[in-house]
Write a protein that holds these residues in place. Sequence first.
Motif, PDB file in Angstrom:
ATOM      1  N   LYS A 128       0.585  -1.319   0.075  1.00  0.00           N
ATOM      2  CA  LYS A 128      -0.098  -0.390   0.325  1.00  0.00           C
ATOM      3  C   LYS A 128       0.656   1.268   0.201  1.00  0.00           C
ATOM      4  CE  LYS A 128      -4.076  -2.222   2.652  1.00  0.00           C
ATOM      5  NZ  LYS A 128      -4.916  -1.804   3.512  1.00  0.00           N
ATOM      6  N   LYS A 129       1.928   1.197  -0.089  1.00  0.00           N
ATOM      7  CA  LYS A 129       2.797   2.213  -0.507  1.00  0.00           C
ATOM      8  C   LYS A 129       3.618   3.279  -1.584  1.00  0.00           C
ATOM      9  CE  LYS A 129       3.192   3.424   3.916  1.00  0.00           C
ATOM     10  NZ  LYS A 129       3.216   4.295   4.882  1.00  0.00           N
ATOM     11  N   TYR A 130       2.924   3.919  -2.626  1.00  0.00           N
ATOM     12  CA  TYR A 130       3.474   4.510  -3.412  1.00  0.00           C
ATOM     13  C   TYR A 130       5.141   4.607  -3.776  1.00  0.00           C
ATOM     14  CZ  TYR A 130       3.427   7.076  -7.549  1.00  0.00           C
ATOM     15  OH  TYR A 130       3.671   8.073  -8.766  1.00  0.00           O
ATOM     16  N   LYS A 131       5.818   4.126  -4.745  1.00  0.00           N
ATOM     17  CA  LYS A 131       7.025   4.459  -4.621  1.00  0.00           C
ATOM     18  C   LYS A 131       7.915   5.060  -6.432  1.00  0.00           C
ATOM     19  CE  LYS A 131      11.896   3.396  -3.529  1.00  0.00           C
ATOM     20  NZ  LYS A 131      12.483   2.890  -2.820  1.00  0.00           N
ATOM     21  N   SER A 132       7.931   5.675  -6.793  1.00  0.00           N
ATOM     22  CA  SER A 132       8.863   6.010  -7.815  1.00  0.00           C
ATOM     23  C   SER A 132      10.167   5.780  -8.358  1.00  0.00           C
ATOM     24  CB  SER A 132       8.308   7.199  -8.248  1.00  0.00           C
ATOM     25  OG  SER A 132       7.882   7.961 -10.256  1.00  0.00           O
ATOM     26  N   LEU A 351       2.269  12.095  -1.141  1.00  0.00           N
ATOM     27  CA  LEU A 351       1.793  12.880   0.101  1.00  0.00           C
ATOM     28  C   LEU A 351       0.416  12.559   0.515  1.00  0.00           C
ATOM     29  CD1 LEU A 351       2.956  16.036   0.229  1.00  0.00           C
ATOM     30  CD2 LEU A 351       4.398  14.493   1.067  1.00  0.00           C
ATOM     31  N   THR A 352      -0.436  11.963  -0.769  1.00  0.00           N
ATOM     32  CA  THR A 352      -2.116  11.852  -0.351  1.00  0.00           C
ATOM     33  C   THR A 352      -1.242  10.229  -0.374  1.00  0.00           C
ATOM     34  OG1 THR A 352      -3.026  13.410  -1.561  1.00  0.00           O
ATOM     35  CG2 THR A 352      -4.038  11.483  -2.006  1.00  0.00           C
ATOM     36  N   GLU A 353      -0.774   9.379  -1.077  1.00  0.00           N
ATOM     37  CA  GLU A 353      -1.414   8.370  -0.655  1.00  0.00           C
ATOM     38  C   GLU A 353      -0.879   6.891   0.699  1.00  0.00           C
ATOM     39  OE1 GLU A 353      -1.704   5.678  -4.619  1.00  0.00           O
ATOM     40  OE2 GLU A 353      -3.495   7.136  -5.602  1.00  0.00           O
ATOM     41  N   TYR A 355       1.170   8.970   3.210  1.00  0.00           N
ATOM     42  CA  TYR A 355       0.967   9.725   3.988  1.00  0.00           C
ATOM     43  C   TYR A 355      -0.570  10.265   4.992  1.00  0.00           C
ATOM     44  CZ  TYR A 355       6.080   9.655   3.948  1.00  0.00           C
ATOM     45  OH  TYR A 355       6.993   9.308   4.415  1.00  0.00           O
ATOM     46  N   LEU A 356      -1.074  10.593   3.552  1.00  0.00           N
ATOM     47  CA  LEU A 356      -2.916  11.240   4.071  1.00  0.00           C
ATOM     48  C   LEU A 356      -3.281   9.986   4.135  1.00  0.00           C
ATOM     49  CD1 LEU A 356      -2.877  15.055   2.597  1.00  0.00           C
ATOM     50  CD2 LEU A 356      -2.393  14.177   5.163  1.00  0.00           C
ATOM     51  N   LEU A 357      -2.386   8.514   3.354  1.00  0.00           N
ATOM     52  CA  LEU A 357      -3.886   7.117   3.328  1.00  0.00           C
ATOM     53  C   LEU A 357      -4.685   7.629   2.723  1.00  0.00           C
ATOM     54  CD1 LEU A 357      -3.024   5.914   7.082  1.00  0.00           C
ATOM     55  CD2 LEU A 357      -1.987   5.918   4.716  1.00  0.00           C
ATOM     56  N   GLY A 358      -5.002   8.613   2.088  1.00  0.00           N
ATOM     57  CA  GLY A 358      -6.100   8.682   0.595  1.00  0.00           C
ATOM     58  C   GLY A 358      -5.497   8.177  -0.971  1.00  0.00           C
ATOM     59  N   LYS A 359      -6.060   8.760  -1.403  1.00  0.00           N
ATOM     60  CA  LYS A 359      -6.356   8.332  -3.285  1.00  0.00           C
ATOM     61  C   LYS A 359      -6.724   9.912  -3.567  1.00  0.00           C
ATOM     62  CE  LYS A 359      -6.423   5.494  -6.908  1.00  0.00           C
ATOM     63  NZ  LYS A 359      -5.374   4.505  -6.807  1.00  0.00           N
ATOM     64  N   ALA A 360      -5.225   9.505  -4.860  1.00  0.00           N
ATOM     65  CA  ALA A 360      -5.191  10.598  -5.707  1.00  0.00           C
ATOM     66  C   ALA A 360      -5.699   9.916  -7.601  1.00  0.00           C
ATOM     67  CB  ALA A 360      -3.858  11.088  -5.682  1.00  0.00           C
ATOM     68  N   SER A 361      -6.222  10.870  -7.771  1.00  0.00           N
ATOM     69  CA  SER A 361      -6.640   9.817  -9.377  1.00  0.00           C
ATOM     70  C   SER A 361      -6.925  11.319 -10.170  1.00  0.00           C
ATOM     71  CB  SER A 361      -7.695   9.329  -9.215  1.00  0.00           C
ATOM     72  OG  SER A 361      -9.309  10.109  -8.797  1.00  0.00           O
ATOM     73  N   PHE A 362      -6.771  11.388 -11.196  1.00  0.00           N
ATOM     74  CA  PHE A 362      -7.759  12.093 -12.658  1.00  0.00           C
ATOM     75  C   PHE A 362      -8.359  11.804 -13.137  1.00  0.00           C
ATOM     76  CE2 PHE A 362      -3.568  10.827 -14.035  1.00  0.00           C
ATOM     77  CZ  PHE A 362      -4.062  10.767 -15.311  1.00  0.00           C
ATOM     78  N   VAL A 363      -9.810  12.784 -13.749  1.00  0.00           N
ATOM     79  CA  VAL A 363      -9.746  12.006 -15.818  1.00  0.00           C
ATOM     80  C   VAL A 363      -9.609  13.069 -16.331  1.00  0.00           C
ATOM     81  CG1 VAL A 363     -11.128  10.977 -14.270  1.00  0.00           C
ATOM     82  CG2 VAL A 363     -11.723  12.923 -14.918  1.00  0.00           C
ATOM     83  N   SER A 364      -9.446  13.049 -17.629  1.00  0.00           N
ATOM     84  CA  SER A 364      -9.475  13.878 -18.590  1.00  0.00           C
ATOM     85  C   SER A 364      -9.873  14.054 -19.516  1.00  0.00           C
ATOM     86  CB  SER A 364      -7.402  14.320 -18.674  1.00  0.00           C
ATOM     87  OG  SER A 364      -7.254  15.762 -20.091  1.00  0.00           O
ATOM     88  N   ASN A 365     -11.126  14.542 -20.279  1.00  0.00           N
ATOM     89  CA  ASN A 365     -11.580  13.966 -21.774  1.00  0.00           C
ATOM     90  C   ASN A 365     -12.498  14.914 -21.738  1.00  0.00           C
ATOM     91  OD1 ASN A 365     -14.685  14.282 -20.278  1.00  0.00           O
ATOM     92  ND2 ASN A 365     -13.151  12.195 -19.101  1.00  0.00           N
ATOM     93  N   GLU A 379     -12.294  10.436   8.851  1.00  0.00           N
ATOM     94  CA  GLU A 379     -11.691  10.456   9.739  1.00  0.00           C
ATOM     95  C   GLU A 379     -10.297   9.401  10.029  1.00  0.00           C
ATOM     96  OE1 GLU A 379     -12.135  10.883  13.019  1.00  0.00           O
ATOM     97  OE2 GLU A 379     -13.877  11.710  12.846  1.00  0.00           O
ATOM     98  N   PHE A 380      -9.190   9.992  10.296  1.00  0.00           N
ATOM     99  CA  PHE A 380      -8.082   9.639   9.941  1.00  0.00           C
ATOM    100  C   PHE A 380      -7.726   7.951   9.948  1.00  0.00           C
ATOM    101  CE2 PHE A 380      -3.461   8.888   9.492  1.00  0.00           C
ATOM    102  CZ  PHE A 380      -2.836   9.259   8.748  1.00  0.00           C
ATOM    103  N   PRO A 381      -7.443   7.166   9.338  1.00  0.00           N
ATOM    104  CA  PRO A 381      -7.614   5.364   8.896  1.00  0.00           C
ATOM    105  C   PRO A 381      -6.825   5.074   9.718  1.00  0.00           C
ATOM    106  CG  PRO A 381      -7.255   5.832   6.635  1.00  0.00           C
ATOM    107  CD  PRO A 381      -7.684   7.270   7.178  1.00  0.00           C
ATOM    108  N   ASP A 382      -6.186   4.319  10.962  1.00  0.00           N
ATOM    109  CA  ASP A 382      -5.377   3.738  11.058  1.00  0.00           C
ATOM    110  C   ASP A 382      -4.813   2.608  10.490  1.00  0.00           C
ATOM    111  OD1 ASP A 382      -5.776   4.242  13.636  1.00  0.00           O
ATOM    112  OD2 ASP A 382      -7.304   2.668  13.989  1.00  0.00           O
ATOM    113  N   GLU A 383      -3.865   2.141   9.704  1.00  0.00           N
ATOM    114  CA  GLU A 383      -3.411   2.173   8.873  1.00  0.00           C
ATOM    115  C   GLU A 383      -2.549   0.847   9.254  1.00  0.00           C
ATOM    116  OE1 GLU A 383       0.741   3.143   6.528  1.00  0.00           O
ATOM    117  OE2 GLU A 383       1.113   4.330   8.323  1.00  0.00           O
TER     118      GLU A 383
END
Length: 383
Positions: A128-132, A351-353, A355-365, A379-383
């Motif tokens: 569940k950790k994003y890395k580039s 940062l979103t995924e 550390y803030l334990l959320g989800k970043a996304s987009f649409v473009s059309n 409510e901030f989730p427990d990891e």
Amino acid sequence: MEDKTHFASAERSTTEQILLEYEVAGSQKFFTEIFGAMTGIGAVINKNRQVVYANNEFLRALGINSLELLLGRRPGEVISCEHAEETPSGCGTSKACAYCGIVNTIIESQKTGVKVMKEAQISTLVEKKYKSWDFSVVSTPISFNGEVFYILILQDISDLKRRAALEKIFFHDLLNSVGGLYGLLSVLKDELNSPEQARELISLSEEASRNLVEEILAQRQIRVAENGELSVNIESANSIEVLDSAIKKIGYHEAGKEKRLIRDEKSVNVDFHTDKTLIQRVLINLLKNAMEATEANKIVTAGVEEDGDEIIFWVKNDDIMPEEIQLQMFHRSFSTKGNGRGIGSYSIKLLTENYLLGKASFVSNESEGTIFRVRLKKEFPDE
């Protein structure tokens, strides 16, 4: 019948074939000794891009001690590329794979029969950790018992790319900001007898200083976040206050000049728990990217809405991103603004995924334009 693919061949060798190829590669004593001593993540792959052998550095990088766990898998599947499971046929067969440096290096090496070197930007999702990652990729044909295989070497050049990005930012962008600030202060010195003019110059100098400090802090924060050392401070926050604060701050930025930025009137006023500093950073980057992509006198809209136990911040502009850009969005070293950039959208995801334990996304059309969304739990989730 071959499985569906959007890019490279989906055909795979059978388990029996993979085991035979493993025995062929492993029986080449001189080769295995040299291969084991090579620097870099190394694997031998077959014509279907499947791993049939790997060096110890490959195993160490993945934290495993058994080569058998890699056999038959493709490179993107091995390193947990975020696109590897988008299609049933796996690595190399999604739309995004058309822009993957690893897949393209292998394919070109297969077509030409010679050594090929390229660079690749890969985003992975592990536990569940994003890395580039930034890799230098080399594919070299080699023949064993009359059968052609490919030596695939991956060198992690993430630090080199990161340093290049910082040099671009500090030696170009920040130097320009410092030069502008110096110019303002020089003029201010000559305008001390004109209080009205002096106040305007002081205001502009404050704005330039603010942007300079903000950029330095942002780069330091990203570096700490990449190292997994960023601490979060969870506290109560208000959706409208957070959004309005980000809108106000971006209004001082150069990207916001001659653009209209408005908050959607339907934005919800909701209390939630998060790290205020990090969500501010994410929203500022969202707004900055949208403003930079928007022509003068055009509108960028930002808003916040509810969806059950979640809160969604969004930023919209009317421009539509080409598919090539969409498929590489969020990679650290990819940018529409040239080499040595690409940190902004990457930091949004990071940062979103992570550390803030959320989800970043987009649409473009055509129907929606371009909308980036950041989805968080109230409510901030427990990891």
